[in-house]
Write a protein that holds these residues in place. Structure first.
Motif, PDB file in Angstrom:
ATOM      1  N   GLY A   5     -32.830 -29.021  -0.870  1.00  0.00           N
ATOM      2  CA  GLY A   5     -32.870 -28.268   0.566  1.00  0.00           C
ATOM      3  C   GLY A   5     -31.780 -27.340   0.470  1.00  0.00           C
ATOM      4  N   ILE A   6     -32.254 -25.982   0.342  1.00  0.00           N
ATOM      5  CA  ILE A   6     -31.385 -24.816   0.435  1.00  0.00           C
ATOM      6  C   ILE A   6     -31.305 -24.348   1.879  1.00  0.00           C
ATOM      7  CG2 ILE A   6     -30.904 -22.600  -0.419  1.00  0.00           C
ATOM      8  CD1 ILE A   6     -30.962 -24.777  -2.599  1.00  0.00           C
ATOM      9  N   ILE A   7     -30.115 -24.448   2.523  1.00  0.00           N
ATOM     10  CA  ILE A   7     -29.983 -24.362   4.073  1.00  0.00           C
ATOM     11  C   ILE A   7     -29.323 -23.052   4.530  1.00  0.00           C
ATOM     12  CG2 ILE A   7     -28.768 -25.487   5.898  1.00  0.00           C
ATOM     13  CD1 ILE A   7     -28.453 -28.339   4.249  1.00  0.00           C
ATOM     14  N   TYR A   8     -30.013 -22.573   5.154  1.00  0.00           N
ATOM     15  CA  TYR A   8     -29.483 -21.157   5.849  1.00  0.00           C
ATOM     16  C   TYR A   8     -29.316 -21.485   7.409  1.00  0.00           C
ATOM     17  CZ  TYR A   8     -31.385 -18.881   1.862  1.00  0.00           C
ATOM     18  OH  TYR A   8     -31.766 -18.485   0.388  1.00  0.00           O
ATOM     19  N   ARG A   9     -29.097 -20.358   8.104  1.00  0.00           N
ATOM     20  CA  ARG A   9     -28.677 -20.577   9.552  1.00  0.00           C
ATOM     21  C   ARG A   9     -29.987 -21.134  10.160  1.00  0.00           C
ATOM     22  NH1 ARG A   9     -28.834 -17.019  13.978  1.00  0.00           N
ATOM     23  NH2 ARG A   9     -27.716 -17.445  15.676  1.00  0.00           N
TER      24      ARG A   9
END
Length: 389
Positions: free
Chosen positions: A377-381
């Protein structure tokens, strides 16, 4: 004569076919050798043939609410999000497949690959989750500080805030308490359970004196479960003064790897051996891989960009595989056979051979990464991008 002429043509075709097959085999072997030994060839094949380079448009998206506190983790094939007492599980397509009511607001996570253990940091509740179902739950005395989950399904929970510095509670795979371990003068900084479920390892630190003292204790679970607190301790060792243990990890053949602030060690058959000493260029290291340790070694640094080697060391043979990175490393995240390297706007997923599995390129700054068995999982805001590998 006509029959003989036909046989000659057939024989010629066979020879040409055999020759073509041989040429194809030689070409495949040549490409394989070039891929193995030549970094430039491997990079070209990864990008243009194997399509290992991906962008935001190539992967699934999970939208998240920026106005709510959310805790994100990955295990097995799922990305999980905990918020407002609800645990949501998403698959590799970004589709929500499970939702559970969980009475936890500030979680700590642990996984053994197929199961997920969630506990309330500083609280009393813990849950074991498997494939969208609550297998068991428990409530403990004291305040939970650490948890671990063994491959066989047994678990340990470390609590503080009682008359002891630390209490370690060990559970079987069904959530039944097996025994408690009480530490009167030391703090448990990490625990782990052997893959066969027979042993509990505890890393402890004594901070009461002028010099910090660390130690490792290994307990045989079957004996401890009968109340034998003396003979159940099958290994005990004090580490060199002023060395602080940061983590411990059991390996496939029963070895216990542990990391300190400046080195990594292995305990095998009762003997402690230092695998590596960190140098001045060591940026970060991790021991959460199957049969390997990983460290990032800074190789070159300039005003424009930096270079680093991701070094994977086999704990048995000490052989090393290296993957070169251009850029400043923000974080290493490891799970089983994959190391994720976060560079801010790029993420590299590298296997134990030191070869690229996936490279993700982002147009925006990446907040964090979570890593499961087959998903990242590539997490952004405001969203999560889901990568499969």
């Amino acid at each position: 004569m006509k029959v003989l002429k036909f046989k000659r043509k057939n024989s010629l075709r066979k020879k040409l076919l055999i020759g073509l097959i041989i040429l194809i085999i030689i070409a495949i072997i040549g490409i394989g050798v070039a891929y193995t030994v030549n970094e430039e060839v491997r990079e070209w094949i990864n990008v243009y043939i194997l399509k290992k380079e991906i962008t935001e448009e190539d992967v699934a998206t999970i939208e998240i609410d920026v106005d709510k506190n959310k805790y994100i983790y990955a295990y097995d094939k799922y990305i999980v999000i905990l918020s407002d007492g609800k645990l949501e599980e998403y698959n590799n397509f970004g589709t929500k497949v499970h939702e559970l009511e969980i009475a936890i607001s500030n979680p700590i996570f642990a996984t053994n690959g197929s199961n997920l253990l969630i506990a309330e940091t500083g609280g009393q509740r813990a849950y074991l989750i498997s494939d969208g179902k609550i297998e068991w739950e428990t409530k403990v005395e004291g305040n939970i500080s650490k948890i671990s989950l063994g491959r066989s399904g047994n678990a340990s929970i470390v609590t503080e805030g009682t008359s002891y510095k630390s209490v370690i509670i060990t559970y079987d795979k069904n959530g039944k308490e097996q025994f408690k371990t009480y530490l009167a003068t030391t703090i448990a900084v990490a625990t782990d359970l052997s893959l066969d479920g027979k042993y509990l390892a505890i890393a402890e630190v004594d901070m009461s004196g002028a010099i910090a003292k660390s130690g490792i204790k290994i307990i045989e679970i079957e004996k401890a479960s009968t109340g034998d607190t003396i003979n159940s301790v099958v290994y005990k060792q004090n580490i060199e003064a002023n060395k602080i243990i940061t983590n411990i990890k059991y390996q496939e053949k029963g070895q216990l790897v542990y990391s300190c602030e400046d080195s990594i060690h292995i305990i095998d058959d009762g003997k402690d051996e230092e695998i590596m000493q960190f140098g001045a260029n060591t940026q970060m290291a991790d021991i959460n891989l199957k049969g390997y340790t990983v460290r990032a070694e800074e190789e070159h640094k300039s005003l424009l960009k930096g270079e680093a080697n991701i070094v994977l060391t086999n704990i048995q043979t000490k052989a090393e595989n290296t993957y070169k990175i251009e850029g400043a490393i923000k974080k290493l995240e490891c799970n089983n056979q994959i190391t994720a390297i976060n560079l801010g706007t790029e993420v590299y997923l590298v296997n134990l051979n030191g070869w690229l599995e996936k490279r993700y390129i982002s147009a925006q700054e990446i907040t964090d990464i979570v890593l499961g068995n087959s998903v990242a999982g590539i997490i952004y805001r405001n969203r999560i991008k889901v990568i499969t590998f």
